[in-house]
Motif scaffolding. Structure first.
Motif, PDB file in Angstrom:
ATOM      1  N   UNK A  67       3.033   5.935  -2.875  1.00 18.06           N
ATOM      2  CA  UNK A  67       4.201   6.801  -3.045  1.00 18.06           C
ATOM      3  C   UNK A  67       4.825   7.283  -1.750  1.00 18.06           C
ATOM      4  N   UNK A  68       4.671   6.488  -0.672  1.00 17.18           N
ATOM      5  CA  UNK A  68       5.277   6.853   0.611  1.00 17.18           C
ATOM      6  C   UNK A  68       6.044   5.657   1.154  1.00 17.18           C
ATOM      7  N   UNK A  69       6.798   5.884   2.230  1.00 15.28           N
ATOM      8  CA  UNK A  69       7.546   4.782   2.821  1.00 15.28           C
ATOM      9  C   UNK A  69       6.636   3.926   3.707  1.00 15.28           C
ATOM     10  N   UNK A  70       7.052   2.685   3.936  1.00 15.98           N
ATOM     11  CA  UNK A  70       6.285   1.805   4.807  1.00 15.98           C
ATOM     12  C   UNK A  70       6.233   2.370   6.223  1.00 15.98           C
ATOM     13  N   UNK A  71       7.325   2.981   6.674  1.00 18.84           N
ATOM     14  CA  UNK A  71       7.361   3.568   8.010  1.00 18.84           C
ATOM     15  C   UNK A  71       6.371   4.725   8.137  1.00 18.84           C
ATOM     16  N   UNK A  72       6.274   5.516   7.073  1.00 12.71           N
ATOM     17  CA  UNK A  72       5.335   6.644   7.082  1.00 12.71           C
ATOM     18  C   UNK A  72       3.903   6.126   7.201  1.00 12.71           C
ATOM     19  N   UNK A  73       3.562   5.080   6.431  1.00 12.96           N
ATOM     20  CA  UNK A  73       2.219   4.501   6.514  1.00 12.96           C
ATOM     21  C   UNK A  73       1.970   3.937   7.904  1.00 12.96           C
ATOM     22  N   UNK A  74       2.973   3.309   8.474  1.00 11.50           N
ATOM     23  CA  UNK A  74       2.835   2.769   9.827  1.00 11.50           C
ATOM     24  C   UNK A  74       2.511   3.870  10.826  1.00 11.50           C
ATOM     25  N   UNK A  75       3.179   5.008  10.692  1.00  6.89           N
ATOM     26  CA  UNK A  75       2.922   6.130  11.606  1.00  6.89           C
ATOM     27  C   UNK A  75       1.505   6.672  11.423  1.00  6.89           C
ATOM     28  N   UNK A  76       1.020   6.693  10.177  1.00  7.73           N
ATOM     29  CA  UNK A  76      -0.354   7.142   9.935  1.00  7.73           C
ATOM     30  C   UNK A  76      -1.336   6.190  10.607  1.00  7.73           C
ATOM     31  N   UNK A  77      -1.125   4.890  10.431  1.00  9.18           N
ATOM     32  CA  UNK A  77      -2.047   3.904  10.995  1.00  9.18           C
ATOM     33  C   UNK A  77      -2.033   3.923  12.518  1.00  9.18           C
ATOM     34  N   UNK A  85      -4.412   7.153  -0.914  1.00 10.08           N
ATOM     35  CA  UNK A  85      -4.699   5.949  -0.130  1.00 10.08           C
ATOM     36  C   UNK A  85      -6.094   5.414  -0.454  1.00 10.08           C
ATOM     37  N   UNK A  86      -7.053   6.326  -0.635  1.00  7.20           N
ATOM     38  CA  UNK A  86      -8.410   5.900  -0.992  1.00  7.20           C
ATOM     39  C   UNK A  86      -8.407   5.173  -2.332  1.00  7.20           C
ATOM     40  N   UNK A  87      -7.619   5.669  -3.278  1.00  7.18           N
ATOM     41  CA  UNK A  87      -7.537   5.019  -4.586  1.00  7.18           C
ATOM     42  C   UNK A  87      -6.919   3.632  -4.457  1.00  7.18           C
ATOM     43  N   UNK A  88      -5.831   3.537  -3.686  1.00  7.19           N
ATOM     44  CA  UNK A  88      -5.144   2.251  -3.525  1.00  7.19           C
ATOM     45  C   UNK A  88      -6.042   1.240  -2.818  1.00  7.19           C
ATOM     46  N   UNK A  89      -6.786   1.700  -1.811  1.00  5.01           N
ATOM     47  CA  UNK A  89      -7.632   0.802  -1.027  1.00  5.01           C
ATOM     48  C   UNK A  89      -9.018   0.619  -1.641  1.00  5.01           C
ATOM     49  N   UNK A  90      -9.294   1.374  -2.712  1.00  7.43           N
ATOM     50  CA  UNK A  90     -10.566   1.267  -3.427  1.00  7.43           C
ATOM     51  C   UNK A  90     -11.754   1.577  -2.515  1.00  7.43           C
ATOM     52  N   UNK A 126       0.834  -1.201   0.000  1.00  3.21           N
ATOM     53  CA  UNK A 126       0.000   0.000   0.000  1.00  3.21           C
ATOM     54  C   UNK A 126       0.872   1.255   0.000  1.00  3.21           C
ATOM     55  N   UNK A 127       1.921   1.234   0.816  1.00  2.26           N
ATOM     56  CA  UNK A 127       2.812   2.393   0.881  1.00  2.26           C
ATOM     57  C   UNK A 127       3.460   2.653  -0.475  1.00  2.26           C
ATOM     58  N   UNK A 128       3.923   1.592  -1.118  1.00  2.00           N
ATOM     59  CA  UNK A 128       4.564   1.756  -2.419  1.00  2.00           C
ATOM     60  C   UNK A 128       3.621   2.317  -3.461  1.00  2.00           C
ATOM     61  N   UNK A 129       2.388   1.812  -3.502  1.00  2.20           N
ATOM     62  CA  UNK A 129       1.407   2.297  -4.474  1.00  2.20           C
ATOM     63  C   UNK A 129       0.982   3.736  -4.185  1.00  2.20           C
TER      64      UNK A 129
END
Length: 402
Positions: free
Chosen positions: A31-41, A55-60, A26-29
Protein backbone atom coordinates in the motif's frame (compact mmCIF):
# COMPACT_ATOMS: atom_id res chain seq x y z
CA UNK A 1 33.77 2.44 12.27
CA UNK A 2 30.03 1.90 12.08
CA UNK A 3 27.88 -0.70 13.76
CA UNK A 4 27.84 -4.18 12.25
CA UNK A 5 24.08 -4.59 12.67
CA UNK A 6 22.07 -4.62 9.44
CA UNK A 7 19.66 -1.72 8.88
CA UNK A 8 15.97 -2.46 8.41
CA UNK A 9 16.00 -1.23 4.82
CA UNK A 10 18.74 -3.65 3.85
CA UNK A 11 16.80 -6.51 5.44
CA UNK A 12 13.70 -5.57 3.45
CA UNK A 13 15.73 -5.46 0.22
CA UNK A 14 17.42 -8.79 1.01
CA UNK A 15 14.16 -10.67 1.57
CA UNK A 16 12.48 -8.97 -1.39
CA UNK A 17 15.25 -10.00 -3.79
CA UNK A 18 15.53 -13.45 -2.19
CA UNK A 19 11.87 -13.98 -3.03
CA UNK A 20 12.41 -12.59 -6.54
CA UNK A 21 9.83 -9.82 -6.06
CA UNK A 22 10.01 -6.49 -7.86
CA UNK A 23 9.87 -3.26 -5.88
CA UNK A 24 6.67 -2.24 -7.65
CA UNK A 25 4.93 -5.48 -6.65
CA UNK A 26 5.96 -5.36 -2.98
CA UNK A 27 5.14 -1.66 -2.75
CA UNK A 28 1.71 -2.19 -4.27
CA UNK A 29 0.86 -5.07 -1.93
CA UNK A 30 2.06 -3.02 1.05
CA UNK A 31 0.00 0.00 0.00
CA UNK A 32 2.89 2.40 -0.64
CA UNK A 33 4.59 3.88 -3.68
CA UNK A 34 7.58 2.24 -5.34
CA UNK A 35 9.62 5.37 -4.60
CA UNK A 36 8.74 5.17 -0.92
CA UNK A 37 9.88 1.52 -0.77
CA UNK A 38 13.08 2.48 -2.57
CA UNK A 39 13.80 5.14 0.06
CA UNK A 40 13.21 2.60 2.85
CA UNK A 41 15.59 0.10 1.25
CA UNK A 42 18.24 2.80 0.82
CA UNK A 43 17.87 3.89 4.44
CA UNK A 44 16.57 7.34 3.55
CA UNK A 45 13.26 6.77 5.32
CA UNK A 46 12.26 4.68 8.32
CA UNK A 47 9.04 2.63 8.06
CA UNK A 48 6.29 2.94 10.64
CA UNK A 49 5.43 -0.03 12.84
CA UNK A 50 2.26 -0.64 10.83
CA UNK A 51 4.18 -0.58 7.54
CA UNK A 52 6.77 -2.99 8.93
CA UNK A 53 4.01 -5.45 9.75
CA UNK A 54 2.61 -5.03 6.22
CA UNK A 55 6.02 -5.58 4.59
CA UNK A 56 6.58 -8.65 6.78
CA UNK A 57 3.27 -10.07 5.59
CA UNK A 58 4.06 -9.38 1.93
CA UNK A 59 7.57 -10.86 2.22
CA UNK A 60 6.34 -13.76 4.38
CA UNK A 61 8.84 -13.24 7.19
CA UNK A 62 8.34 -12.50 10.91
CA UNK A 63 8.43 -8.82 11.87
CA UNK A 64 11.26 -9.64 14.28
CA UNK A 65 13.38 -10.73 11.30
CA UNK A 66 12.98 -7.36 9.58
CA UNK A 67 13.70 -5.50 12.80
CA UNK A 68 16.68 -7.70 13.54
CA UNK A 69 15.47 -9.09 16.86
CA UNK A 70 16.78 -12.66 17.19
CA UNK A 71 14.59 -14.99 19.17
CA UNK A 72 17.59 -16.44 20.98
CA UNK A 73 20.76 -14.61 21.92
CA UNK A 74 23.90 -15.32 23.86
CA UNK A 75 25.02 -13.41 26.93
CA UNK A 76 26.96 -10.84 24.96
CA UNK A 77 24.22 -9.89 22.49
CA UNK A 78 22.25 -6.66 23.07
CA UNK A 79 22.38 -6.99 26.85
CA UNK A 80 24.61 -9.30 28.89
CA UNK A 81 21.89 -10.06 31.47
CA UNK A 82 19.63 -11.76 28.88
CA UNK A 83 21.32 -15.17 29.02
CA UNK A 84 21.61 -15.06 32.80
CA UNK A 85 17.92 -14.25 33.15
CA UNK A 86 17.00 -17.11 30.83
CA UNK A 87 18.90 -19.54 33.05
CA UNK A 88 17.12 -18.23 36.15
CA UNK A 89 13.72 -18.55 34.50
CA UNK A 90 14.38 -22.14 33.47
CA UNK A 91 16.18 -23.43 36.59
CA UNK A 92 14.13 -25.00 39.39
CA UNK A 93 16.73 -26.58 41.67
CA UNK A 94 17.61 -23.55 43.83
CA UNK A 95 17.33 -24.04 47.63
CA UNK A 96 13.88 -23.03 48.88
CA UNK A 97 13.32 -20.61 51.76
CA UNK A 98 10.49 -22.22 53.73
CA UNK A 99 9.60 -18.85 55.32
CA UNK A 100 10.07 -16.23 52.57
CA UNK A 101 9.85 -12.57 53.59
CA UNK A 102 6.92 -11.55 51.37
CA UNK A 103 6.83 -7.85 52.42
CA UNK A 104 10.52 -7.56 51.53
CA UNK A 105 9.94 -9.25 48.16
CA UNK A 106 7.00 -6.93 47.50
CA UNK A 107 9.18 -3.91 48.27
CA UNK A 108 11.95 -5.16 45.96
CA UNK A 109 9.53 -5.69 43.05
CA UNK A 110 8.00 -2.25 43.50
CA UNK A 111 11.46 -0.69 43.75
CA UNK A 112 12.48 -2.36 40.47
CA UNK A 113 9.32 -1.05 38.83
CA UNK A 114 10.08 2.43 40.14
CA UNK A 115 13.51 2.32 38.52
CA UNK A 116 12.12 0.95 35.25
CA UNK A 117 9.56 3.71 34.90
CA UNK A 118 11.48 6.54 36.50
CA UNK A 119 15.23 6.18 35.92
CA UNK A 120 17.08 7.49 32.88
CA UNK A 121 19.53 4.59 33.37
CA UNK A 122 16.81 1.99 33.75
CA UNK A 123 18.42 -0.77 31.69
CA UNK A 124 21.64 -0.65 33.70
CA UNK A 125 19.96 -0.37 37.08
CA UNK A 126 17.19 -2.91 36.57
CA UNK A 127 19.49 -5.46 34.96
CA UNK A 128 21.49 -5.66 38.19
CA UNK A 129 18.34 -6.53 40.14
CA UNK A 130 16.19 -8.87 38.06
CA UNK A 131 18.24 -12.12 38.12
CA UNK A 132 18.36 -12.40 41.93
CA UNK A 133 14.87 -10.95 42.32
CA UNK A 134 13.44 -13.47 39.87
CA UNK A 135 15.20 -16.34 41.61
CA UNK A 136 13.89 -15.25 45.03
CA UNK A 137 10.30 -14.66 43.90
CA UNK A 138 10.12 -17.98 42.07
CA UNK A 139 11.59 -19.69 45.13
CA UNK A 140 8.95 -18.10 47.36
CA UNK A 141 6.14 -19.29 45.09
CA UNK A 142 7.47 -22.85 45.05
CA UNK A 143 7.93 -22.84 48.82
CA UNK A 144 4.36 -21.68 49.45
CA UNK A 145 2.64 -23.57 46.66
CA UNK A 146 1.35 -26.27 49.01
CA UNK A 147 1.15 -24.08 52.11
CA UNK A 148 -1.99 -24.16 54.24
CA UNK A 149 -1.59 -20.39 54.67
CA UNK A 150 -3.86 -19.31 51.83
CA UNK A 151 -3.20 -15.61 52.42
CA UNK A 152 0.58 -15.97 52.07
CA UNK A 153 0.23 -18.27 49.08
CA UNK A 154 -1.98 -15.78 47.25
CA UNK A 155 0.36 -12.90 48.07
CA UNK A 156 3.31 -14.86 46.67
CA UNK A 157 1.40 -15.35 43.42
CA UNK A 158 0.49 -11.64 43.32
CA UNK A 159 4.14 -10.65 43.75
CA UNK A 160 5.11 -13.16 41.07
CA UNK A 161 2.58 -11.75 38.60
CA UNK A 162 3.80 -8.20 39.23
CA UNK A 163 7.40 -9.24 38.65
CA UNK A 164 6.50 -11.04 35.42
CA UNK A 165 4.83 -7.85 34.17
CA UNK A 166 8.17 -6.10 34.59
CA UNK A 167 10.10 -8.93 32.98
CA UNK A 168 7.74 -8.86 29.99
CA UNK A 169 8.66 -5.30 29.08
CA UNK A 170 12.33 -5.63 30.09
CA UNK A 171 13.03 -8.79 28.06
CA UNK A 172 11.20 -7.42 25.03
CA UNK A 173 13.33 -4.31 25.00
CA UNK A 174 16.61 -6.23 25.25
CA UNK A 175 15.60 -8.29 22.22
CA UNK A 176 14.45 -11.47 23.95
CA UNK A 177 10.90 -11.69 22.62
CA UNK A 178 10.92 -15.42 23.33
CA UNK A 179 11.45 -14.76 27.04
CA UNK A 180 8.93 -11.93 26.92
CA UNK A 181 6.21 -14.29 25.70
CA UNK A 182 7.23 -16.86 28.33
CA UNK A 183 6.94 -14.45 31.27
CA UNK A 184 3.72 -12.92 29.92
CA UNK A 185 2.17 -16.39 29.95
CA UNK A 186 3.52 -17.06 33.45
CA UNK A 187 2.00 -13.78 34.64
CA UNK A 188 -1.45 -14.94 33.53
CA UNK A 189 -1.03 -18.21 35.43
CA UNK A 190 0.24 -16.43 38.56
CA UNK A 191 -2.63 -13.93 38.53
CA UNK A 192 -5.17 -16.73 38.09
CA UNK A 193 -3.59 -18.69 40.96
CA UNK A 194 -3.88 -15.56 43.11
CA UNK A 195 -7.61 -15.49 42.27
CA UNK A 196 -7.25 -11.76 41.52
CA UNK A 197 -9.47 -10.58 38.62
CA UNK A 198 -7.77 -7.19 38.32
CA UNK A 199 -4.34 -8.79 38.11
CA UNK A 200 -5.64 -11.27 35.56
CA UNK A 201 -6.77 -8.32 33.42
CA UNK A 202 -3.34 -6.71 33.81
CA UNK A 203 -1.70 -9.99 32.84
CA UNK A 204 -3.86 -10.24 29.72
CA UNK A 205 -2.91 -6.64 28.86
CA UNK A 206 0.77 -7.66 29.10
CA UNK A 207 0.12 -10.69 26.92
CA UNK A 208 -1.60 -8.49 24.34
CA UNK A 209 1.41 -6.17 24.29
CA UNK A 210 3.88 -8.90 23.41
CA UNK A 211 1.52 -10.41 20.83
CA UNK A 212 1.34 -7.00 19.14
CA UNK A 213 5.12 -6.75 19.07
CA UNK A 214 5.35 -10.18 17.41
CA UNK A 215 2.92 -9.25 14.65
CA UNK A 216 0.04 -11.26 16.10
CA UNK A 217 -2.56 -8.47 15.81
CA UNK A 218 -5.53 -10.83 15.61
CA UNK A 219 -4.33 -12.77 18.65
CA UNK A 220 -3.79 -9.56 20.62
CA UNK A 221 -7.23 -8.28 19.67
CA UNK A 222 -8.86 -11.54 20.70
CA UNK A 223 -7.06 -11.55 24.06
CA UNK A 224 -8.06 -7.94 24.74
CA UNK A 225 -11.72 -8.27 23.79
CA UNK A 226 -12.20 -11.51 25.73
CA UNK A 227 -10.44 -9.99 28.74
CA UNK A 228 -12.73 -6.96 28.71
CA UNK A 229 -15.74 -9.31 28.87
CA UNK A 230 -14.12 -11.34 31.68
CA UNK A 231 -13.26 -8.20 33.66
CA UNK A 232 -16.81 -6.86 33.41
CA UNK A 233 -18.17 -10.23 34.54
CA UNK A 234 -15.72 -10.69 37.43
CA UNK A 235 -15.68 -7.04 38.57
CA UNK A 236 -19.09 -5.66 37.57
CA UNK A 237 -18.83 -2.64 39.86
CA UNK A 238 -17.24 0.28 38.01
CA UNK A 239 -14.39 1.87 39.97
CA UNK A 240 -11.16 3.63 38.92
CA UNK A 241 -8.91 0.54 38.92
CA UNK A 242 -11.41 -1.52 36.95
CA UNK A 243 -11.90 1.35 34.49
CA UNK A 244 -8.14 1.78 34.06
CA UNK A 245 -7.58 -1.87 33.21
CA UNK A 246 -10.56 -2.00 30.87
CA UNK A 247 -9.31 1.15 29.15
CA UNK A 248 -5.80 -0.28 28.80
CA UNK A 249 -7.27 -3.37 27.16
CA UNK A 250 -9.30 -1.19 24.78
CA UNK A 251 -6.04 0.46 23.70
CA UNK A 252 -4.53 -2.95 22.90
CA UNK A 253 -7.61 -3.76 20.82
CA UNK A 254 -7.38 -0.38 19.08
CA UNK A 255 -3.72 -0.80 18.14
CA UNK A 256 -4.48 -4.31 16.91
CA UNK A 257 -7.17 -2.87 14.63
CA UNK A 258 -4.70 -0.33 13.30
CA UNK A 259 -2.17 -3.05 12.57
CA UNK A 260 -4.85 -4.76 10.48
CA UNK A 261 -5.35 -1.44 8.64
CA UNK A 262 -8.83 -1.02 10.13
CA UNK A 263 -8.06 2.53 11.23
CA UNK A 264 -11.71 3.55 11.66
CA UNK A 265 -12.28 0.84 14.24
CA UNK A 266 -9.03 1.81 15.96
CA UNK A 267 -10.20 5.43 16.19
CA UNK A 268 -13.66 4.42 17.45
CA UNK A 269 -12.17 2.25 20.19
CA UNK A 270 -9.86 5.02 21.34
CA UNK A 271 -12.24 7.97 21.03
CA UNK A 272 -15.18 5.98 22.39
CA UNK A 273 -14.51 3.13 24.84
CA UNK A 274 -10.95 4.05 25.90
CA UNK A 275 -11.80 7.74 26.36
CA UNK A 276 -14.85 6.84 28.46
CA UNK A 277 -12.75 4.55 30.64
CA UNK A 278 -10.11 7.26 31.02
CA UNK A 279 -12.77 9.66 32.24
CA UNK A 280 -13.77 7.18 34.95
CA UNK A 281 -10.21 6.22 35.87
CA UNK A 282 -8.41 9.57 35.71
CA UNK A 283 -4.66 9.75 35.39
CA UNK A 284 -2.99 6.85 37.14
CA UNK A 285 -0.63 3.91 36.95
CA UNK A 286 -2.74 0.89 37.87
CA UNK A 287 -0.53 -2.20 37.63
CA UNK A 288 2.03 -0.01 35.81
CA UNK A 289 -0.18 0.42 32.74
CA UNK A 290 0.11 4.24 32.99
CA UNK A 291 -3.47 4.43 31.74
CA UNK A 292 -5.36 7.72 31.71
CA UNK A 293 -6.48 10.54 29.38
CA UNK A 294 -2.87 11.34 28.45
CA UNK A 295 -2.12 7.75 27.45
CA UNK A 296 -5.28 7.68 25.34
CA UNK A 297 -4.01 10.75 23.49
CA UNK A 298 -0.62 9.14 22.94
CA UNK A 299 -2.25 6.09 21.37
CA UNK A 300 -4.37 8.26 19.10
CA UNK A 301 -1.16 9.90 17.83
CA UNK A 302 0.18 6.41 17.01
CA UNK A 303 -2.98 5.37 15.19
CA UNK A 304 -3.07 8.53 13.07
CA UNK A 305 0.62 8.20 12.21
CA UNK A 306 0.24 4.57 11.19
CA UNK A 307 -2.83 5.52 9.14
CA UNK A 308 -0.65 7.97 7.21
CA UNK A 309 -2.41 11.02 8.68
CA UNK A 310 0.81 12.67 9.80
CA UNK A 311 -0.59 16.20 9.99
CA UNK A 312 -3.44 15.03 12.24
CA UNK A 313 -1.00 13.03 14.40
CA UNK A 314 1.15 16.12 14.92
CA UNK A 315 -1.93 18.25 15.64
CA UNK A 316 -2.96 15.86 18.41
CA UNK A 317 0.62 15.63 19.72
CA UNK A 318 0.76 19.42 20.06
CA UNK A 319 -2.12 19.24 22.55
CA UNK A 320 -0.46 16.70 24.86
CA UNK A 321 1.81 17.52 27.79
CA UNK A 322 3.80 14.34 28.36
CA UNK A 323 5.67 15.89 31.28
CA UNK A 324 2.70 14.77 33.38
CA UNK A 325 3.33 11.10 32.62
CA UNK A 326 4.77 9.13 35.56
CA UNK A 327 6.71 6.97 33.08
CA UNK A 328 9.90 8.20 31.46
CA UNK A 329 9.47 5.39 28.96
CA UNK A 330 6.16 6.85 27.77
CA UNK A 331 7.76 10.27 27.40
CA UNK A 332 10.57 8.74 25.38
CA UNK A 333 8.15 6.78 23.23
CA UNK A 334 6.06 9.90 22.58
CA UNK A 335 9.12 11.88 21.46
CA UNK A 336 10.08 8.97 19.20
CA UNK A 337 6.58 8.83 17.69
CA UNK A 338 6.72 12.54 16.90
CA UNK A 339 10.20 12.13 15.41
CA UNK A 340 8.77 9.40 13.19
CA UNK A 341 6.03 11.74 12.02
CA UNK A 342 8.56 14.34 10.98
CA UNK A 343 10.68 11.65 9.38
CA UNK A 344 7.75 10.84 7.09
CA UNK A 345 7.84 14.49 6.00
CA UNK A 346 11.66 14.53 5.88
CA UNK A 347 11.78 17.57 8.17
CA UNK A 348 15.22 16.73 9.52
CA UNK A 349 15.57 19.58 12.02
CA UNK A 350 12.38 18.45 13.76
CA UNK A 351 13.48 14.78 13.64
CA UNK A 352 16.75 15.69 15.35
CA UNK A 353 14.99 17.81 17.97
CA UNK A 354 12.57 15.07 18.96
CA UNK A 355 15.23 12.36 18.91
CA UNK A 356 17.17 14.48 21.38
CA UNK A 357 14.00 14.85 23.47
CA UNK A 358 13.65 11.07 23.41
CA UNK A 359 17.27 10.71 24.44
CA UNK A 360 16.77 13.08 27.36
CA UNK A 361 13.95 10.89 28.70
CA UNK A 362 15.61 7.55 27.98
CA UNK A 363 19.23 7.71 26.81
CA UNK A 364 19.66 3.95 27.16
CA UNK A 365 16.41 3.27 25.30
CA UNK A 366 17.76 4.67 22.06
CA UNK A 367 20.64 2.19 22.18
CA UNK A 368 18.22 -0.74 22.43
CA UNK A 369 15.47 0.58 20.14
CA UNK A 370 16.11 -0.69 16.62
CA UNK A 371 13.66 1.68 14.96
CA UNK A 372 15.14 4.68 16.79
CA UNK A 373 18.58 3.69 15.58
CA UNK A 374 17.22 3.44 12.06
CA UNK A 375 15.92 7.00 12.30
CA UNK A 376 19.44 8.10 13.19
CA UNK A 377 20.87 6.07 10.28
CA UNK A 378 18.47 7.76 7.89
CA UNK A 379 19.62 11.15 9.12
CA UNK A 380 23.25 10.17 8.66
CA UNK A 381 22.52 9.45 4.99
CA UNK A 382 20.34 12.40 4.07
CA UNK A 383 20.79 15.27 6.54
CA UNK A 384 22.27 18.50 5.21
CA UNK A 385 25.88 19.33 6.16
CA UNK A 386 24.67 21.93 8.67
CA UNK A 387 22.95 19.17 10.65
CA UNK A 388 25.66 16.53 10.34
CA UNK A 389 27.64 17.45 13.50
CA UNK A 390 24.53 17.00 15.67
CA UNK A 391 23.53 13.82 13.84
CA UNK A 392 26.97 12.26 14.09
CA UNK A 393 27.20 13.12 17.80
CA UNK A 394 23.82 11.45 18.36
CA UNK A 395 24.92 8.43 16.31
CA UNK A 396 27.98 8.03 18.50
CA UNK A 397 25.89 8.21 21.66
CA UNK A 398 23.53 5.45 20.49
CA UNK A 399 26.43 3.25 19.38
CA UNK A 400 26.19 3.59 15.59
CA UNK A 401 29.57 5.31 15.28
CA UNK A 402 32.75 4.97 17.31
Amino acid sequence: MGSVEIPIGERVRFYRTARNKKQAVVAGLAGISENYLSQIERGVRTPTIALLHQLARVLDVPVAVLIGEPSLEGDSVLHPVAGQLQRVLTTYDVPLDESPDLPALRARVESAWGLWQGSTNRFTEVSTLVPDLTRDVQGAVRALRSSTDASSRREAYRISADLYYLLRTFTKRVGRTDLSLMVADRAVTAAENADDPLRVAAAKWNLGQILLSQGEAEGAEDVAMRSIEELRREVPERHPDQAALEGALWLVAAIASGRRHDHWTARERIQGSATEAAGDAGEGNVFWTVFGPLNVGLHLVSVEMEAGEVAEALHIADQLDVNHSPSLERRMTFALEVARCYDQRQEDAAVILHLMNAEASGPEDLRYNTLARDLVRSLLKRARPTFQPQVRALARRVGLLD
